[in-house]
Design a protein around this motif. Structure first.
Motif, PDB file in Angstrom:
ATOM      1  N   ALA A 115      48.226  23.860  41.036  1.00  0.00           N
ATOM      2  CA  ALA A 115      48.221  24.444  39.699  1.00  0.00           C
ATOM      3  C   ALA A 115      48.707  25.889  39.762  1.00  0.00           C
ATOM      4  CB  ALA A 115      46.827  24.372  39.080  1.00  0.00           C
ATOM      5  N   CYS A 116      48.827  26.520  38.609  1.00  0.00           N
ATOM      6  CA  CYS A 116      49.301  27.898  38.508  1.00  0.00           C
ATOM      7  C   CYS A 116      48.460  28.830  39.379  1.00  0.00           C
ATOM      8  CB  CYS A 116      49.237  28.353  37.048  1.00  0.00           C
ATOM      9  SG  CYS A 116      49.741  30.070  36.791  1.00  0.00           S
ATOM     10  N   ILE A 117      49.120  29.756  40.038  1.00  0.00           N
ATOM     11  CA  ILE A 117      48.444  30.689  40.935  1.00  0.00           C
ATOM     12  C   ILE A 117      47.454  31.582  40.194  1.00  0.00           C
ATOM     13  CG2 ILE A 117      50.216  32.490  40.726  1.00  0.00           C
ATOM     14  CD1 ILE A 117      49.830  33.016  43.747  1.00  0.00           C
ATOM     15  N   PHE A 118      47.629  31.744  38.901  1.00  0.00           N
ATOM     16  CA  PHE A 118      46.723  32.593  38.131  1.00  0.00           C
ATOM     17  C   PHE A 118      45.497  31.836  37.614  1.00  0.00           C
ATOM     18  CE2 PHE A 118      50.796  34.878  37.660  1.00  0.00           C
ATOM     19  CZ  PHE A 118      50.403  36.110  38.197  1.00  0.00           C
ATOM     20  N   LEU A 119      45.434  30.547  37.868  1.00  0.00           N
ATOM     21  CA  LEU A 119      44.300  29.759  37.392  1.00  0.00           C
ATOM     22  C   LEU A 119      43.155  29.830  38.389  1.00  0.00           C
ATOM     23  CD1 LEU A 119      43.151  27.750  35.275  1.00  0.00           C
ATOM     24  CD2 LEU A 119      44.030  25.907  36.744  1.00  0.00           C
ATOM     25  N   ASN A 120      42.071  30.482  38.019  1.00  0.00           N
ATOM     26  CA  ASN A 120      40.859  30.483  38.837  1.00  0.00           C
ATOM     27  C   ASN A 120      40.185  29.117  38.706  1.00  0.00           C
ATOM     28  OD1 ASN A 120      41.219  33.197  39.555  1.00  0.00           O
ATOM     29  ND2 ASN A 120      40.036  33.929  37.800  1.00  0.00           N
ATOM     30  N   ARG A 121      39.845  28.529  39.854  1.00  0.00           N
ATOM     31  CA  ARG A 121      39.295  27.181  39.847  1.00  0.00           C
ATOM     32  C   ARG A 121      37.772  27.191  39.636  1.00  0.00           C
ATOM     33  NH1 ARG A 121      44.453  27.614  40.701  1.00  0.00           N
ATOM     34  NH2 ARG A 121      45.549  25.994  41.869  1.00  0.00           N
ATOM     35  N   PRO A 122      37.211  26.051  39.250  1.00  0.00           N
ATOM     36  CA  PRO A 122      35.756  25.965  39.099  1.00  0.00           C
ATOM     37  C   PRO A 122      35.047  26.407  40.376  1.00  0.00           C
ATOM     38  CG  PRO A 122      36.802  24.024  38.169  1.00  0.00           C
ATOM     39  CD  PRO A 122      37.885  24.785  38.886  1.00  0.00           C
ATOM     40  N   GLY A 123      33.993  27.182  40.221  1.00  0.00           N
ATOM     41  CA  GLY A 123      33.255  27.699  41.363  1.00  0.00           C
ATOM     42  C   GLY A 123      33.592  29.134  41.700  1.00  0.00           C
ATOM     43  N   PHE A 124      34.714  29.637  41.200  1.00  0.00           N
ATOM     44  CA  PHE A 124      35.058  31.039  41.443  1.00  0.00           C
ATOM     45  C   PHE A 124      34.039  31.913  40.720  1.00  0.00           C
ATOM     46  CE2 PHE A 124      37.649  34.902  40.451  1.00  0.00           C
ATOM     47  CZ  PHE A 124      37.838  35.318  41.761  1.00  0.00           C
ATOM     48  N   PRO A 125      33.505  32.966  41.372  1.00  0.00           N
ATOM     49  CA  PRO A 125      32.426  33.767  40.778  1.00  0.00           C
ATOM     50  C   PRO A 125      32.728  34.313  39.385  1.00  0.00           C
ATOM     51  CG  PRO A 125      32.640  34.281  43.094  1.00  0.00           C
ATOM     52  CD  PRO A 125      33.780  33.359  42.763  1.00  0.00           C
ATOM     53  N   ALA A 126      33.976  34.668  39.131  1.00  0.00           N
ATOM     54  CA  ALA A 126      34.323  35.224  37.812  1.00  0.00           C
ATOM     55  C   ALA A 126      34.456  34.151  36.744  1.00  0.00           C
ATOM     56  CB  ALA A 126      35.617  36.024  37.906  1.00  0.00           C
ATOM     57  N   GLY A 127      34.420  32.899  37.176  1.00  0.00           N
ATOM     58  CA  GLY A 127      34.545  31.796  36.235  1.00  0.00           C
ATOM     59  C   GLY A 127      35.918  31.159  36.278  1.00  0.00           C
TER      60      GLY A 127
END
Length: 265
Positions: A115-127
């Motif tokens: 997926a896009c490099i800017f997409l934070n995945r589920p579980g990332f602390p920031a959401g």
């Protein structure tokens, strides 16, 4: 109804751009008065069934021009490790090639781990979600001022064509409408799910022309947007009158079918 038909009846309105008499807007009131809203993280299925957490971010975003890319580059310079899951990868050499790539000769955001490099995945602390969007919220900036054009415009589509008149004059027609599956090209028909036609996403508290006011002003200009609001309000008043008379047979001609189905559910 799984999704609204692509060739559904639509109500269109046209008016001259108050800022430029050489162009006219052609606006899709069926879409702009619908109750669509982004449901990322709140029921969004994602465009591919095997990646439901990606939303529409699986393929990355193509940049419209150099200014679009420079805007994102400026945000990359501001993002911290705590905001962006792929920060180290996206800033490894300090060039645009860390976070963007070319596909068929066009530059787009880089795809990493599917997926896009800017997409934070589920579980990332920031959401989970777009790091660019989250940075905008964190800093108080309108999200559309920090994200790639295609990301903040979806699922509204702006297109242009020159209209030739019988008296040999012409004007530029600017169409504002729904970015349906066909906007993705031939591959759009193969998406496993798409939000703009799905009743699941037509659950907004405000119609699109209000909930996406900032984006529409960016696409149209303030004066033209105000003209759109007048016509959209008039259209909603007509819908209200039809509902009051109990004439539901007319509603599919006036209201987006996905909005009607969402109401029924």
């Amino acid at each position: 109804m799984a999704e609204a038909p692509l060739d559904l009846p639509r109500v269109w309105v046209e008016f001259t751009d108050p800022a430029d008499a050489r162009q006219r807007f052609r606006c899709d009131l069926t879409w702009l008065t619908s109750s669509w809203t982004c449901i990322f993280g709140a029921g969004c299925r994602g465009i591919y069934a095997d990646r439901p957490d990606d939303g529409c971010c699986t393929l990355g975003a193509h940049f419209t021009d150099k200014a679009d890319r420079r805007r994102v580059a400026a945000v990359v310079a501001e993002l911290g490790h705590d905001e962006w899951q792929y920060h180290d990868l996206g800033t490894a050499t300090g060039t645009k090639d860390d976070w963007s790539e070319k596909e068929d000769g066009a530059r787009k955001t880089r795809v990493v781990d599917g997926a896009c490099i800017f997409l934070n995945r589920p579980g990332f602390p920031a959401g989970a979600g777009c790091a660019l969007h989250q940075h905008a919220v964190l800093t108080g900036a309108p999200p559309h001022t920090l994200k790639p054009d295609v990301c903040w415009q979806l699922p509204t589509r702006r297109s242009y064509r020159t209209v030739e008149l019988p008296d040999e004059t012409s004007y530029l027609e600017i169409t504002i409408t729904e970015y349906d599956r066909r906007g993705w090209g031939p591959g759009g028909h193969d998406l496993d799910w798409y939000c703009s036609g799905s009743p699941e996403a037509h659950v907004g508290r405000e119609p699109v022309y209000r909930s996406c006011a900032a984006e529409l002003v960016e696409l149209m200009g303030q004066a033209a947007y105000e003209e759109l609001v007048l016509r959209a309000e008039a259209h909603l008043a007509a819908v209200k009158a039809v509902r009051a008379r109990g004439n539901r047979a007319l509603l599919p001609l006036l209201v987006h079918p996905a909005t009607l189905e969402a109401e029924r559910r």
